[in-house]
Design an enzyme around this catalytic site. Structure first.
Site, mmCIF file in Angstrom:
data_model
loop_
_atom_site.group_PDB
_atom_site.id
_atom_site.type_symbol
_atom_site.label_atom_id
_atom_site.label_comp_id
_atom_site.label_asym_id
_atom_site.label_seq_id
_atom_site.Cartn_x
_atom_site.Cartn_y
_atom_site.Cartn_z
ATOM 1 N N TRP A 131 1.943 -4.372 14.263
ATOM 2 C CA TRP A 131 0.776 -3.700 14.239
ATOM 3 C C TRP A 131 -0.449 -4.624 14.468
ATOM 4 O O TRP A 131 -0.395 -5.473 13.868
ATOM 5 C CB TRP A 131 0.660 -3.101 12.734
ATOM 6 N N ASP A 211 5.776 -6.117 4.309
ATOM 7 C CA ASP A 211 4.539 -4.995 4.689
ATOM 8 C C ASP A 211 5.422 -3.673 4.356
ATOM 9 O O ASP A 211 6.498 -3.182 5.042
ATOM 10 C CB ASP A 211 4.142 -4.923 5.714
ATOM 11 N N LYS A 246 0.615 6.940 3.670
ATOM 12 C CA LYS A 246 1.492 7.901 4.296
ATOM 13 C C LYS A 246 2.251 8.929 3.450
ATOM 14 O O LYS A 246 2.309 10.117 3.640
ATOM 15 C CB LYS A 246 2.290 7.318 5.351
HETATM 16 C C1 LIG Z 1 2.659 -1.400 9.476
HETATM 17 C C2 LIG Z 1 1.397 -1.105 8.715
HETATM 18 N N1 LIG Z 1 0.831 -1.831 7.638
HETATM 19 C C3 LIG Z 1 -0.183 -1.425 6.987
HETATM 20 C C4 LIG Z 1 -0.632 -0.328 7.128
HETATM 21 C C5 LIG Z 1 -1.843 0.185 6.324
HETATM 22 O O1 LIG Z 1 -2.141 1.326 6.024
HETATM 23 P P1 LIG Z 1 -3.520 1.876 5.147
HETATM 24 O O2 LIG Z 1 -4.272 0.499 4.972
HETATM 25 O O3 LIG Z 1 -3.680 3.040 5.664
HETATM 26 O O4 LIG Z 1 -2.681 1.835 3.673
HETATM 27 C C6 LIG Z 1 -0.537 0.593 8.249
HETATM 28 C C7 LIG Z 1 -1.077 1.586 8.617
HETATM 29 O O5 LIG Z 1 -1.237 2.268 9.738
HETATM 30 C C8 LIG Z 1 0.894 0.015 9.010
HETATM 31 O O6 LIG Z 1 1.186 0.702 10.056
#
Ligand SMILES: Cc1ncc(COP(=O)(O)O)c(C=O)c1O
Length: 397
Positions: A131, A211, A246
């Protein structure tokens, strides 16, 4: 002029894609870009369990005074149980603590600060690819960022390359692992692969940072936690970032946690004192609403059941779209070439389409996906898989 020397940087490419999609007047367009779950109508719904919990909070809440630095204790306990399992000995032994954060991103940012301040000199290893925000969060915190191979140009999982790179990582470095539903590729490790990674981590005395952003979107709420729980039971120390964006549909309410597992309860208090201080400098105290909703749901048997069923429905929709798309590609002679789409997990798929094919899909068919060929499968709809498959076939000719 103070700001005269400040130049303009390009925006997030996914946001640019969203804008282009919004402007496209083709009624048959597909948004496979942005990483949010969508239902068959193309909406990102608020789960009914969340609506119920919000109503209860509205009726009951009498104050919006600050929560503490680690957030709401009930949320912390319940999210730890969700991640590690109700019966985890870490909970009974008080060897795990959760710090409530603004989303999973906040948890990652806090982890980055923690490593930079409390474990100076440690580098971090990210999957190639990962990511994109992982890259910038850890670099911004001043960490040396290295990469281990994960998915190569052949669009296949490269476990041997991953293990070899981690074997050569300096003792004590941090390795970031995606618990499930790898973003951006959709390729997950098998249980045997996870055991092999665990062995290298142990041998090289690496610190895993797992993660966990998509619990429930892969094989199920419990199933997706398998690797996290393996590492938590086998290793004395572990960092886990959990996101409720999510699986609870709480994207904009910024709800997540950094979980720290330590070898004894005393050490946990030391680490948590540091985290509270670091969080204070980042955002003072965390946002409350989303975490209060999650605590309300997880702490109530009826709401938890309803929510679990809603997560399962989201998971099944994605799984069915994956299988359906591969089936729809069959009449074009492409089902084998794209068989990996059905085998991958989570919302994202490294389709294997080239940047040029992605461009053609956008220009000729109004199908929007990221230039790397990453498609958000949840952005498709079952009723139009035939049209999507025909568009893919057109650019594969
Ligand atoms: C791999 C990964 N880690 C962490 C996140 C963090 O998401 P959020 O900050 O929206 O909870 C995302 C969101 O797209 C993600 O794809």
């Amino acid at each position: 002029m103070h700001f005269g020397a400040i130049g303009r940087v390009p925006g997030d490419p996914i946001l640019g894609l969203m804008e282009a999609y919004a402007k496209d007047s083709n009624p048959q367009k597909f948004d496979l870009g942005v990483g949010v779950f969508k239902d068959e109508q193309g909406l990102t719904p608020i789960p009914a369990a969340v609506k119920h919990a919000e109503q209860r909070l509205l009726d009951r809440q009498t104050s919006k005074s600050y929560v503490g630095g680690h957030g709401d204790a009930d949320f912390g306990r319940l999210i730890s149980e969700l991640v590690l399992g109700n019966g985890s000995p870490l909970l009974a032994d008080k060897r795990v603590g959760a710090t409530q954060t603004p989303g999973g991103t906040g948890a990652l940012r806090l982890a980055a600060e923690f490593i930079a301040h409390c474990l100076p000199g440690r580098g971090i290893w990210l999957s190639d690819p990962t990511w994109p925000i992982h890259e910038t969060i850890f670099a911004t915190a001043g960490l040396k960022v290295s990469h281990y191979p994960y998915v190569g140009t052949d669009n296949r999982l490269n476990v041997a390359g991953m293990l070899e790179a981690l074997e050569a990582a300096p003792v004590g470095d941090v390795v970031l692992l995606h618990a499930c539903c790898h973003n951006p590729t959709g390729f997950d490790l098998s249980q045997n692969d996870w055991r092999a990674v665990l062995e290298v981590v142990r041998r090289r005395q690496l610190l895993p940072l797992i993660d966990f952003a998509y619990q429930g979107f892969g094989d199920g709420l419990e199933e997706d936690a398998w690797a996290v729980r393996l590492f938590a039971s086998e290793l004395p120390e572990l960092l886990i970032t959990s996101s409720c964006s999510k699986n609870f549909g709480l994207y904009r309410d910024r709800t997540g946690a950094l979980l720290v597992c330590t070898h004894d309860a005393e050490k946990l208090l030391d680490v948590r004192s540091q985290l509270a201080l670091l969080a204070r400098n980042l955002w003072s105290t965390p946002p409350d609403h989303g975490a209060a909703v999650v605590a309300e749901i997880l702490g109530d048997a009826m709401l938890k059941k309803l929510w679990s069923e809603e997560v399962e429905a989201m998971r099944q929709r994605i799984a069915e779209l994956r299988v359906g798309l591969v089936e729809a590609l069959a009449p074009h002679g492409l089902s084998e070439r794209f068989a990996h789409i059905a085998a991958q997990r989570g919302m994202f798929s490294y389709t294997g389409l080239s940047p040029e094919q992605v461009r053609q899909l956008r220009e000729r068919h109004s199908v929007y996906m990221v230039g790397t060929g990453r498609a958000n499968i949840a952005g498709a709809d079952a009723a139009r898989l035939g049209a999507l498959a025909a568009a893919i076939a057109d650019v594969c000719r």
